[in-house]
Design an enzyme around this catalytic site. Sequence first.
Site, PDB file in Angstrom:
ATOM      1  N   GLY A  12      50.938 -68.867 -66.526  1.00  0.00           N
ATOM      2  CA  GLY A  12      51.376 -69.183 -67.880  1.00  0.00           C
ATOM      3  C   GLY A  12      52.739 -68.574 -68.121  1.00  0.00           C
ATOM      4  N   MET A  13      53.783 -69.387 -68.038  1.00  0.00           N
ATOM      5  CA  MET A  13      55.159 -68.888 -68.127  1.00  0.00           C
ATOM      6  C   MET A  13      55.674 -69.022 -69.549  1.00  0.00           C
ATOM      7  SD  MET A  13      56.803 -70.001 -64.486  1.00  0.00           S
ATOM      8  CE  MET A  13      58.198 -68.894 -64.756  1.00  0.00           C
ATOM      9  N   SER A  14      55.909 -67.878 -70.163  1.00  0.00           N
ATOM     10  CA  SER A  14      56.264 -67.805 -71.570  1.00  0.00           C
ATOM     11  C   SER A  14      57.752 -67.933 -71.829  1.00  0.00           C
ATOM     12  CB  SER A  14      55.813 -66.457 -72.120  1.00  0.00           C
ATOM     13  OG  SER A  14      56.552 -65.422 -71.489  1.00  0.00           O
ATOM     14  N   GLY A  15      58.535 -67.795 -70.790  1.00  0.00           N
ATOM     15  CA  GLY A  15      59.967 -67.684 -70.986  1.00  0.00           C
ATOM     16  C   GLY A  15      60.402 -66.240 -71.097  1.00  0.00           C
ATOM     17  N   GLY A  16      59.449 -65.299 -70.983  1.00  0.00           N
ATOM     18  CA  GLY A  16      59.746 -63.873 -71.036  1.00  0.00           C
ATOM     19  C   GLY A  16      59.736 -63.238 -69.663  1.00  0.00           C
ATOM     20  N   ASP A  18      57.904 -60.704 -68.440  1.00  0.00           N
ATOM     21  CA  ASP A  18      56.627 -60.322 -67.833  1.00  0.00           C
ATOM     22  C   ASP A  18      56.010 -61.471 -67.042  1.00  0.00           C
ATOM     23  OD1 ASP A  18      56.889 -57.819 -69.036  1.00  0.00           O
ATOM     24  OD2 ASP A  18      55.877 -58.474 -70.847  1.00  0.00           O
ATOM     25  N   CYS A 107      43.195 -66.559 -79.421  1.00  0.00           N
ATOM     26  CA  CYS A 107      44.067 -67.368 -78.565  1.00  0.00           C
ATOM     27  C   CYS A 107      43.831 -67.047 -77.096  1.00  0.00           C
ATOM     28  CB  CYS A 107      45.523 -67.126 -78.940  1.00  0.00           C
ATOM     29  SG  CYS A 107      46.664 -68.271 -78.143  1.00  0.00           S
ATOM     30  N   GLY A 131      51.280 -62.674 -67.745  1.00  0.00           N
ATOM     31  CA  GLY A 131      52.082 -61.468 -67.646  1.00  0.00           C
ATOM     32  C   GLY A 131      51.530 -60.321 -68.464  1.00  0.00           C
ATOM     33  N   CYS A 204      53.037 -66.113 -83.334  1.00  0.00           N
ATOM     34  CA  CYS A 204      53.904 -67.285 -83.147  1.00  0.00           C
ATOM     35  C   CYS A 204      53.976 -68.183 -84.362  1.00  0.00           C
ATOM     36  CB  CYS A 204      53.464 -68.077 -81.924  1.00  0.00           C
ATOM     37  SG  CYS A 204      51.758 -68.634 -81.993  1.00  0.00           S
TER      38      CYS A 204
END
Length: 368
Positions: A12-16, A18, A107, A131, A204
């Site tokens: 799960g790639m958040s753009g952050g 970690d 969530c 992450g 969010c």
Amino acid sequence: MVIFMKKKVVVGMSGGVDSAVAAFLLKEQGYDVIGVTMQIWNEDPFRVEENGGCCGLSATEDARRVADALSIPHYVMNFKKEFQDKVVNYFISEYLSGRTPNPCIACNRYVKWESLLKRSMEIGADYIATGHYARVERMANGRYAVRNSVTAKKDQTYALYNLTQFQLSHTLMPVGDYTKDEIRRLAAEKKLPVAKKPDSQDICFVPDGDYAGFITDTVPDKIAGPGNFVSEEGTVLGTHKGLIHYTVGQRKGLGLSMGHPVFVSKLRADTNEVVISHRDVFAEELTCNQINFMGMESLKESQRLFAKVRYAHQGQWCKAYQTKEDEIYVSFEQPVRAVTPGQAVVFYDGEYVMGGGTILQANEVSLT
């Protein structure tokens, strides 16, 4: 000749930073890594960051840049319906009922894990990964549990207590073996484009932190509106703005001139009253339901465990045991401040999460 297939993992790639380093570490370990960014709210993609914080307009593009740098595929998956049903609607309902919800826990269980894992396994993945600062381990009793990360400052196990055994058996959390400084250093060494990106702290769907404003705008016809501040004895002290503006233990922003500090003690949805105490709010006992057992299978007999009643709580020793199939009674060894219905109580044995539940009620105690 035997050919060993690489295990496939969806990160799960958040753009952050970690989740970016999580993808890097898993690729280094030999996994077949696929990056996925989850869209859950207002066209903004989901971000898993150090405190469960969330969305940002640049998240999808940042995640895609990281995937390009790591030479892994990247996809965007839409989970808006699941998020609305399991997180936003729950969040609003709890506040309207005079409880204080924890949307990140909901969530984690129902969107990040339940929905993402199902979709990932449908495309042939063996695992999902995030992450989060936590570790997944199988204990001597055969059960999977979340273990504290190596850095207490960033530990996120509290918000993960509600994951199931099946979910944990298909989960990887490589970041839990590192400190935040080490994660940023790895990102810089690998020249990942998000190495210096700040961490997100907000929920969010309420980025400005105005929960009451969000609920009012979303369901204006369901808001009870102003009601009475009352003392613990029932004396009317003034008028409050609406239950959704308050939480147990709150002292500031009450608008009461009492000549001394006062605190929110209870929220009574049935009478639309906010109960005010002249002393700070502590509890020695609580009951919880909606139980999820993790490192242990049940709690039929009294057991001494370490418990946290909110994310930032340092924790307190307690005795806990089941009084019903879906109810646990907890007695703390020292009083705990602001035990809040709707929040989670999470039980630990050493570094491992044993389970937890949703706080149903607390028995207050006077320290004066």
